[in-house]
Scaffold this active site. Structure first.
Site, PDB file in Angstrom:
ATOM      1  N   ALA A 246       3.046   1.709   3.000  1.00 59.20           N
ATOM      2  CA  ALA A 246       4.250   0.873   2.935  1.00 59.20           C
ATOM      3  C   ALA A 246       5.330   1.557   2.118  1.00 59.20           C
ATOM      4  O   ALA A 246       6.515   1.510   2.454  1.00 59.20           O
ATOM      5  CB  ALA A 246       3.910  -0.498   2.348  1.00 59.20           C
TER       6      ALA A 246
ATOM      7  N   CYS B 230       0.822  -1.217   0.000  1.00 55.39           N
ATOM      8  CA  CYS B 230       0.000   0.000   0.000  1.00 55.39           C
ATOM      9  C   CYS B 230       0.853   1.263   0.000  1.00 55.39           C
ATOM     10  O   CYS B 230       2.073   1.224   0.114  1.00 55.39           O
ATOM     11  CB  CYS B 230      -0.934  -0.014   1.198  1.00 55.39           C
ATOM     12  SG  CYS B 230      -0.068   0.064   2.781  1.00 55.39           S
TER      13      CYS B 230
ATOM     14  N   ARG C  72      12.345  -4.406   6.361  1.00 61.58           N
ATOM     15  CA  ARG C  72      12.940  -4.277   5.019  1.00 61.58           C
ATOM     16  C   ARG C  72      14.452  -4.459   5.028  1.00 61.58           C
ATOM     17  O   ARG C  72      15.108  -4.325   4.028  1.00 61.58           O
ATOM     18  CB  ARG C  72      12.540  -2.948   4.365  1.00 61.58           C
ATOM     19  CG  ARG C  72      11.082  -2.970   3.934  1.00 61.58           C
ATOM     20  CD  ARG C  72      10.724  -1.827   3.027  1.00 61.58           C
ATOM     21  NE  ARG C  72      11.110  -2.024   1.654  1.00 61.58           N
ATOM     22  CZ  ARG C  72      12.108  -1.395   1.049  1.00 61.58           C
ATOM     23  NH1 ARG C  72      12.848  -0.528   1.681  1.00 61.58           N
ATOM     24  NH2 ARG C  72      12.376  -1.626  -0.223  1.00 61.58           N
TER      25      ARG C  72
ATOM     26  N   HIS D 216       5.705   6.499  -2.359  1.00 59.88           N
ATOM     27  CA  HIS D 216       7.025   7.060  -2.685  1.00 59.88           C
ATOM     28  C   HIS D 216       6.869   8.527  -3.066  1.00 59.88           C
ATOM     29  O   HIS D 216       7.626   9.387  -2.615  1.00 59.88           O
ATOM     30  CB  HIS D 216       7.666   6.314  -3.861  1.00 59.88           C
ATOM     31  CG  HIS D 216       7.788   4.842  -3.653  1.00 59.88           C
ATOM     32  ND1 HIS D 216       7.726   3.953  -4.687  1.00 59.88           N
ATOM     33  CD2 HIS D 216       7.954   4.106  -2.525  1.00 59.88           C
ATOM     34  CE1 HIS D 216       7.857   2.722  -4.203  1.00 59.88           C
ATOM     35  NE2 HIS D 216       7.989   2.795  -2.901  1.00 59.88           N
TER      36      HIS D 216
END
Lengths: 464, 460
Positions: free
Chosen positions: A24, A21, A55, A154
């Site tokens: 994230a 999503c 991550r 992003h």
């Protein structure tokens, strides 16, 4: 007219997709790896919990006592009364408590799905608490439902970091050749390797967005000569905006693969037109490539001619092809999880990309030249170099590197993966953690390209 | 120091959670649903929820974890997720062919008021659910309770939907398993079999999340509670719920719907909790306890006696889920260890009552807390005030372990940096033997590695 690659569009509900999503993408990818921004997630406990060190970004503070918040997972842990009555009060109090405990230089607030729905204004809270505590506090409206994948997150992260962090400190680092690294997240320590090479060359790395990164570097990121873009998908926005506002040119690099790394390092050196830097860089590359050659000779008899498939990210499914090529492997099928058309077809298609409803709700910042800090000389220099054939903001995407009859599939679904494997029987399949054990159960060696599972590949799996 | 900003100075927090000892409801629903044969969990929310839950479960089990999502976008969030859910039903039955879709909500779909039960009915009415297939909806708002609550709610949904009464009682017992490993569920089945007691076990993740490598991937592995088993739960003569938090809801639902009375016991971690479980099996299954089981018990007691000197008085910090850490705390106290610090993010008053009972006499100095802000940060601050000899909990404790140079025994969820949990049980007497072995290894390895040279002994 080349074919359009349909991408950055919705996944059909019910499809078992690799995608995550917006939150994230914003928290996990772009902001997560910065060790000295205190990240506080406003929402129920899960969102912060799942992004807690998962991550595998590594970070190395400069000293034993330097700030490092990476191991801390902060959440306002919203309860039902916060959903009903609003959670701004709890968020404000959580910020106060976080400040009292950690005394951070900056705090990032992250909105999760219910926050946007109930109308909590994290930006108002950020402003209020910034005034109260006297530190930099900024909020990301990265509710999970905002885009079709992580990619929206992003973009949201890029925007906020650009408006609220970059440009706060005008004092440049010392050094003759100053750069920023964009879109290298130091997964498994990749950035450590790259940093060591840059340092040996004599390049000053001011900021990284964001791997092994510090907010202090980001604040003076606008003082550099050149931006390097590694993961085009997640970070090109900031490169674009820094060029518009400050006149800093950017180039695309790739440090996955030895040849690719050498090419990128030499390109950086050539930008600065410094004979000593260029010769030093070439010597470093030659030295390193020699070592790689030895390793290659060892693996090539095993890897040569083998088929590979890779389905990850917005850049890695392309970057890794260079490494596999060097080992003599053929990428017969590839695709991105959250790429856009420009990541497939190249940046020349950017003007033709239609903005659909899912992208329209992400703010497109209007960026203008900074009257004080815009550096025209950098742009003049860029023009001169362009005339000599040096390529700026140049990215042709994945398609030109895909061989005839190979397959490119965007947002690969679980079912498609199964069919591909059955029909083409690759020697190695690369994707993420959710795919890993499915593929392995089928007897196919599998490697993750984001959260690495490091060396050794069990190519003789089928013989056991 | 990795957790270098953690000090012994505890401030009173009323809003901020740091390093939680819990996560949110939907992942629990997903795990429970994986323990039903032919069932595909479905996350009704943004894609990220499904992706995060699958990733975390995958890392823990190192096995495929499949689940679908309604892939909410902004439009669905504004206009409601019904269209997405109905489309998902069609997609799933045509592409993945499960017997059951177990859909659960998320904070997103709960906040906008989506009702999965109504959507399941609509899907059924519109013919989107093929004959003999099922869709079940479960409300799992992430802002209530924890992953444990979600697990419990999913179990309740299963029994509410499937259990039926034929009017004739069977010889079987229902066992509702609290959150534990596939290995633990396998062990529960083994013990019942040794007792000669027939059971319906719900859920059952053995042969689902511990499958062998065969070169062929099966989306629905052979394990999992079957539909006929769930249906027949309504005719069982008794339900034994293992874990107050995880199983009480389903046990009550079975009693209300099918008049199957129930008893709640602890998950059988450690000596006494296993005793109670075996006694319950014996009592309600009307079965004798076989020598095999009493021998296992005897071996556990023997081992504890042999190694008591290395365990007694050892200070332990323990965290995790209440149904698991309550019996473990009881066991630690029983073998004269000192579980001095205990946290669980899962709320529920019952926790404090149980801990008080366990600690009052044998470990009165213990500090324990559950619910909001009962987190690993607090636990670590307590450790900073006075250290411990051993940590017992999930992988998140490894940073404390390294900073404090204190060994960690990995127990609970998630364990994402070691393996073994899915293969070797911790429940039952043999499971307790394994727990003692792990604790001894951890404590004695540290002693051997750090004691003065003249103190290193060959014999221990």
């Amino acid at each position: 007219m080349p074919q359009e690659v349909q991408s950055n569009v919705r996944t059909i509900p019910g499809i078992i997709s690799q995608r995550g999503c917006t939150y994230a993408g914003c928290k996990g990818v772009v902001l997560g790896p910065t060790r000295d921004i205190l990240n506080l997630v406003h929402g129920p406990v899960g969102c912060s919990y799942y992004a807690w060190l998962t991550r595998r970004n590594q970070t190395k503070p400069e000293s034993e006592t330097d700030v490092n918040f990476m191991m801390y997972c902060l959440t306002s842990d919203m309860q039902d009364e916060n959903i009903v009555l609003g959670g701004e009060k709890k968020l404000s109090q959580a910020i106060r408590e976080a400040y009292e405990i950690f005394k951070p230089h900056a705090i990032g607030l992250f909105a999760t799905c219910p926050v946007g729905l109930i109308g909590d204004d994290i930006h108002a809270v950020a402003r209020k608490m910034e005034a109260e505590l006297g530190i930099n506090i900024f909020g990301f409206s990265c509710e999970g439902y905002r885009g079709v994948s992580q990619s929206a997150g992003h973009h949201i992260a890029n925007n906020k970091v650009f408006t609220d962090v970059v440009g706060l400190n005008d004092t440049p680092d010392e050094g003759k050749f100053r750069i920023n690294m964009l879109g290298e997240y130091n997964i498994g320590g990749d950035a450590f390797e790259i940093e060591a090479l840059l340092e040996e060359m004599g390049i000053t790395l001011t900021a990284s967005f964001s791997g092994n990164s510090s907010v202090y570097g980001m604040e003076k990121a606008h003082t550099v000569d050149l931006n390097l873009v590694m993961c085009h998908r997640s970070i090109n926005y900031i490169a674009e905006m820094m060029e518009k506002k400050y006149g800093i040119p950017w180039i695309k690099v790739n440090f996955i693969g030895a040849e690719a790394t050498a090419k990128s390092l030499i390109k950086i050196a050539e930008y600065f037109e410094d004979a000593e830097l260029i010769s030093k860089t070439k010597a470093i590359c030659e030295r390193e490539l020699k070592k790689v050659k030895v390793a290659l000779e060892e693996v090539k008899p095993i890897t040569n001619g083998k088929l590979a498939m890779m389905f990850v990210g917005g850049s890695r499914a392309h970057h890794y092809q260079e490494l596999f090529n060097e080992m003599g492997m053929d990428t017969v099928a590839a695709g991105y999880e959250f790429g856009h058309r420009d990541d497939y077809e190249g940046r020349q298609v950017l003007p033709d990309i239609k903005v659909d409803a899912d992208s329209r709700n992400i703010e497109e910042l209007v960026v203008e030249k900074d009257p004080r800090l815009y550096d025209q000389s950098k742009q003049d220099f860029k023009k001169k170099k362009e005339a000599e054939g040096y390529l700026f903001e140049h990215y042709e995407g994945m398609m030109p590197d895909m061989k005839k009859n190979s397959l490119v599939i965007d947002d690969l679904s679980h079912y498609e993966a199964e069919v591909l494997i059955e029909q083409l029987k690759p020697a190695v399949f690369c994707a993420g953690i959710k795919e890993k054990y499915v593929i392995q159960k089928m007897g196919i060696p599998m490697k993750q390209l984001h959260s690495y599972d490091y060396e050794a590949l069990m190519l003789h799996l089928a013989e056991l | 120091m990795l957790l270098r900003h953690t000090t012994d100075k505890i401030i009173d927090r009323s809003a901020l959670t740091i390093n939680p000892a819990k996560t949110c409801q939907p992942i629990g629903a997903m795990y429970a649903a994986l323990g039903v044969h032919g069932c595909l969990p479905h996350s009704h929310g943004s894609q990220g929820c499904c992706s995060y839950h699958r990733s975390m479960l995958t890392r823990h089990f190192k096995e495929p974890v499949m689940a679908a999502t309604s892939s909410f976008t902004e439009g669905a969030s504004v206009f409601g997720g019904q269209a997405n859910m109905l489309q998902a039903v069609t997609t799933i039955f045509s592409t993945y062919e499960p017997d059951i879709i177990a859909a659960h909500t998320t904070c997103l779909s709960e906040t906008i008021g989506d009702d999965l039960t109504q959507m399941a009915k609509k899907a059924r009415d519109e013919g989107k659910i093929p004959a003999g297939r099922h869709m079940i909806g479960t409300a799992t708002p992430s802002y209530v309770g924890s992953h444990i609550t979600g697990y419990a709610n999913q179990l309740t949904s299963f029994v509410n939907y499937f259990a039926e009464t034929t009017g004739e009682k069977s010889k079987k017992l229902n066992i509702l398993a609290g959150w534990c490993e596939p290995s633990d569920m396998r062990e529960i089945k083994r013990l019942a079999k040794l007792m000669g007691v027939e059971i319906n076990l719900l859920p059952d993740t053995s042969d689902v999340l511990d499958t062998p490598m065969t070169g062929k991937y099966r989306m629905y592995p052979k394990g999992g509670t079957t539909i006929p088993e769930m249906v027949s739960m309504g005719d069982a003569k008794k339900t034994i719920g293992l874990g107050h938090w995880c199983t009480r809801g389903a046990a009550v639902a079975l009693e209300n719907k099918c008049k199957v009375s129930f008893v709640i016991e602890d998950l059988p971690f450690g000596l006494k909790a296993t005793d109670r479980f075996i006694q319950a099996l014996s009592k309600y299954g009307i079965a004798k306890i076989p020598t095999e089981i009493t021998d296992e018990r005897g071996r556990l007691v023997d081992m504890i006696t042999d190694m008591h000197q290395y365990l007694h008085g050892k200070r332990v910090a323990l965290w995790g889920d209440p149904d698991e850490i309550i019996p473990i705390a009881e066991f630690l106290v029983d073998i004269d260890m000192k579980p001095v610090y205990i946290v669980s993010g899962t709320p529920g008053k019952h926790f404090m009552e149980r801990m008080e009972n366990i600690m009052t006499v044998k470990c009165p100095e213990a500090k324990y807390k559950n619910g909001e802000r009962a987190d690993l940060f607090l636990l670590h601050q307590w450790i900073k005030q006075q250290g411990v000899d051993l940590l017992i909990g999930n992988t998140h404790g490894k940073f404390i372990a390294r900073d404090e140079n204190t060994p960690l025994v990995r127990v609970g969820f998630p364990i994402i940096d070691r393996v073994g949990h899915s293969y070797f049980p911790l429940v039952g007497y043999t499971g307790a033997i394994r727990l003692v072995e792990k604790m001894l290894d951890a404590i004695l390895d540290k002693t051997d590695a750090t004691c003065p040279e003249e103190k290193l002994e060959l014999v221990m």
